[in-house]
Design a protein around this motif. Structure first.
Motif, PDB file in Angstrom:
ATOM      1  N   LEU A 230       0.835  -1.196   0.000  1.00  0.00           N
ATOM      2  CA  LEU A 230       0.000   0.000   0.000  1.00  0.00           C
ATOM      3  C   LEU A 230       0.871   1.247   0.000  1.00  0.00           C
ATOM      4  O   LEU A 230       1.704   1.443   0.884  1.00  0.00           O
ATOM      5  N   SER A 231       0.696   2.092  -1.005  1.00  0.00           N
ATOM      6  CA  SER A 231       1.417   3.367  -1.084  1.00  0.00           C
ATOM      7  C   SER A 231       0.426   4.503  -0.857  1.00  0.00           C
ATOM      8  O   SER A 231      -0.757   4.271  -0.559  1.00  0.00           O
ATOM      9  N   GLU A 232       0.886   5.740  -1.011  1.00  0.00           N
ATOM     10  CA  GLU A 232      -0.002   6.888  -0.832  1.00  0.00           C
ATOM     11  C   GLU A 232      -1.133   6.879  -1.855  1.00  0.00           C
ATOM     12  O   GLU A 232      -2.228   7.378  -1.591  1.00  0.00           O
ATOM     13  N   ASP A 233      -0.859   6.303  -3.017  1.00  0.00           N
ATOM     14  CA  ASP A 233      -1.872   6.236  -4.079  1.00  0.00           C
ATOM     15  C   ASP A 233      -2.644   4.922  -4.058  1.00  0.00           C
ATOM     16  O   ASP A 233      -3.418   4.639  -4.975  1.00  0.00           O
ATOM     17  N   VAL A 235      -2.865   0.586  -3.872  1.00  0.00           N
ATOM     18  CA  VAL A 235      -2.198  -0.519  -4.555  1.00  0.00           C
ATOM     19  C   VAL A 235      -2.257  -0.277  -6.057  1.00  0.00           C
ATOM     20  O   VAL A 235      -3.307   0.098  -6.596  1.00  0.00           O
ATOM     21  N   ALA A 236      -1.126  -0.469  -6.732  1.00  0.00           N
ATOM     22  CA  ALA A 236      -1.042  -0.176  -8.163  1.00  0.00           C
ATOM     23  C   ALA A 236      -2.114  -0.923  -8.964  1.00  0.00           C
ATOM     24  O   ALA A 236      -2.786  -0.345  -9.815  1.00  0.00           O
ATOM     25  N   PHE A 237      -2.268  -2.202  -8.676  1.00  0.00           N
ATOM     26  CA  PHE A 237      -3.277  -3.009  -9.364  1.00  0.00           C
ATOM     27  C   PHE A 237      -3.891  -3.988  -8.368  1.00  0.00           C
ATOM     28  O   PHE A 237      -3.390  -5.093  -8.185  1.00  0.00           O
ATOM     29  N   PRO A 238      -4.987  -3.594  -7.726  1.00  0.00           N
ATOM     30  CA  PRO A 238      -5.627  -4.486  -6.748  1.00  0.00           C
ATOM     31  C   PRO A 238      -6.453  -5.559  -7.457  1.00  0.00           C
ATOM     32  O   PRO A 238      -7.684  -5.535  -7.448  1.00  0.00           O
ATOM     33  N   THR A 286       9.537 -10.572  -2.345  1.00  0.00           N
ATOM     34  CA  THR A 286       9.338  -9.613  -1.258  1.00  0.00           C
ATOM     35  C   THR A 286       8.081 -10.036  -0.518  1.00  0.00           C
ATOM     36  O   THR A 286       7.282 -10.819  -1.040  1.00  0.00           O
ATOM     37  N   SER A 287       7.877  -9.497   0.671  1.00  0.00           N
ATOM     38  CA  SER A 287       6.730  -9.913   1.485  1.00  0.00           C
ATOM     39  C   SER A 287       5.398  -9.492   0.862  1.00  0.00           C
ATOM     40  O   SER A 287       4.363 -10.101   1.138  1.00  0.00           O
ATOM     41  N   ASP A 288       5.419  -8.464   0.011  1.00  0.00           N
ATOM     42  CA  ASP A 288       4.172  -7.946  -0.562  1.00  0.00           C
ATOM     43  C   ASP A 288       4.002  -8.299  -2.033  1.00  0.00           C
ATOM     44  O   ASP A 288       3.096  -7.784  -2.688  1.00  0.00           O
ATOM     45  N   GLU A 289       4.852  -9.162  -2.547  1.00  0.00           N
ATOM     46  CA  GLU A 289       4.729  -9.516  -3.965  1.00  0.00           C
ATOM     47  C   GLU A 289       3.947 -10.812  -4.123  1.00  0.00           C
ATOM     48  O   GLU A 289       4.124 -11.756  -3.361  1.00  0.00           O
TER      49      GLU A 289
END
Length: 299
Positions: A230-233, A235-238, A286-289
């Motif tokens: 999760l970024s400020e914008d 998730v890029a592609f949920p 990575t843990s979020d990939e």
């Protein structure tokens, strides 16, 4: 304090020997004290080294024991799934020998899954990829999506868990999203990551996913890695939000996002109205990939 050598010639004989005894003893005592202090310092360091060795040894034994325990549990769990798969495939064999085309039972369940459904009505279907270890029941609990994340088919605690549908999925929703663990022993969805190689895709172009009501064969159209952090914008592609694809604009949006991230071209496309299947597992890069495979129903 030691006397200068030049002064010793002027001391009386008795005084000379008295000083020799006095300062000689002090020198010996000093040497003994220094030696004793050195031994104590050496012993202190040795004790610390031994203590640290015990800590590392304990940590190694505990971690090794936990690893062996989890491996043993994972093997037991896989054996239980193998037994379920054998039960299903034996029933399929009987149906085929009887001419095939068996209709759902009075409960609306295909005969090969009736016995399993009676044991656990959270059963939503069966997923398999020929030539891999993926051959598992798929569960669905709309009120608690991750209920089977660490539970076996019989609801007991499980390291491997059981593959499960996204909470928002339902019959004909447009996109069946199924999650499964990437187990280090090669079970569950570990084999899914082989689709990162187009050679594997060429050898395994189809996936089978049966719901309780009908059988289904799906053709793989894309495989990709996706960061779900999760970024400020956001998730890029949920991708996990795209269960309902009955709106054409959303359907096309999903396919465009998938196509942009595909690792290679399969030449397979999907038309609005066709049922999609999305399989997801951890990549461990990575843990979020996550690693994701998308397919469309062809039969």
């Amino acid at each position: 304090m030691a006397l200068p050598c030049s002064l010793l010639y002027f001391l009386p004989f008795d005084a000379y020997h008295n000083n020799l005894r006095k300062y000689g003893k002090e020198s010996i005592m000093d040497n003994k004290m220094a030696s004793f202090g050195g031994r104590r310092e050496f012993q202190r360091k040795s004790h610390w080294k031994f203590f640290l060795f015990l800590i590392f040894l304990t940590a190694f034994l505990v971690s090794g024991g936990l690893l062996l325990r989890n491996l043993y549990r994972s093997q037991q769990e896989q054996a239980a799934y193998d037994a379920l798969a054998e039960q299903v495939h034996q029933m399929e064999k009987q149906i085929a020998e009887a001419g095939g085309g068996a209709l759902p039972t009075e409960d609306g369940v295909l005969p090969q899954y009736q016995a399993l459904w009676e044991k656990n009505q959270d059963l939503a279907g069966w997923l398999s990829i020929e030539g891999t270890a993926i051959d598992y029941p798929v569960m669905h609990t709309a009120q608690d999506e991750e209920y089977y994340l660490r539970r076996a088919f019989d609801r007991s605690n499980s390291v491997s868990g059981t593959p499960f549908l996204a909470a928002g999925c339902f019959t004909g929703c447009g996109n069946y999203i199924i999650y499964g663990h990437n187990m280090k022993d090669g079970s569950m969805f570990a084999a899914l990551l082989n689709y990162a190689d187009d050679t594997f895709w060429e050898e395994h172009p189809t996936i089978r996913f049966d719901t309780l009501e009908e059988t289904g064969t799906y053709q793989v159209l894309a495989a990709f890695y996706i960061d779900v952090s999760l970024s400020e914008d956001g998730v890029a592609f949920p991708f996990y939000e795209y269960t309902g694809l009955r709106d054409e604009a959303i359907f096309q949006e999903y396919l465009a996002q998938v196509g942009d991230r595909a690792l290679y071209s399969t030449g397979v496309t999907a038309e609005f109205g066709e049922q999609l299947l999305t399989l997801s597992t951890c990549s461990y890069n990575t843990s979020d990939e996550r690693f994701v495979v998308v397919a469309k129903q062809v039969v």
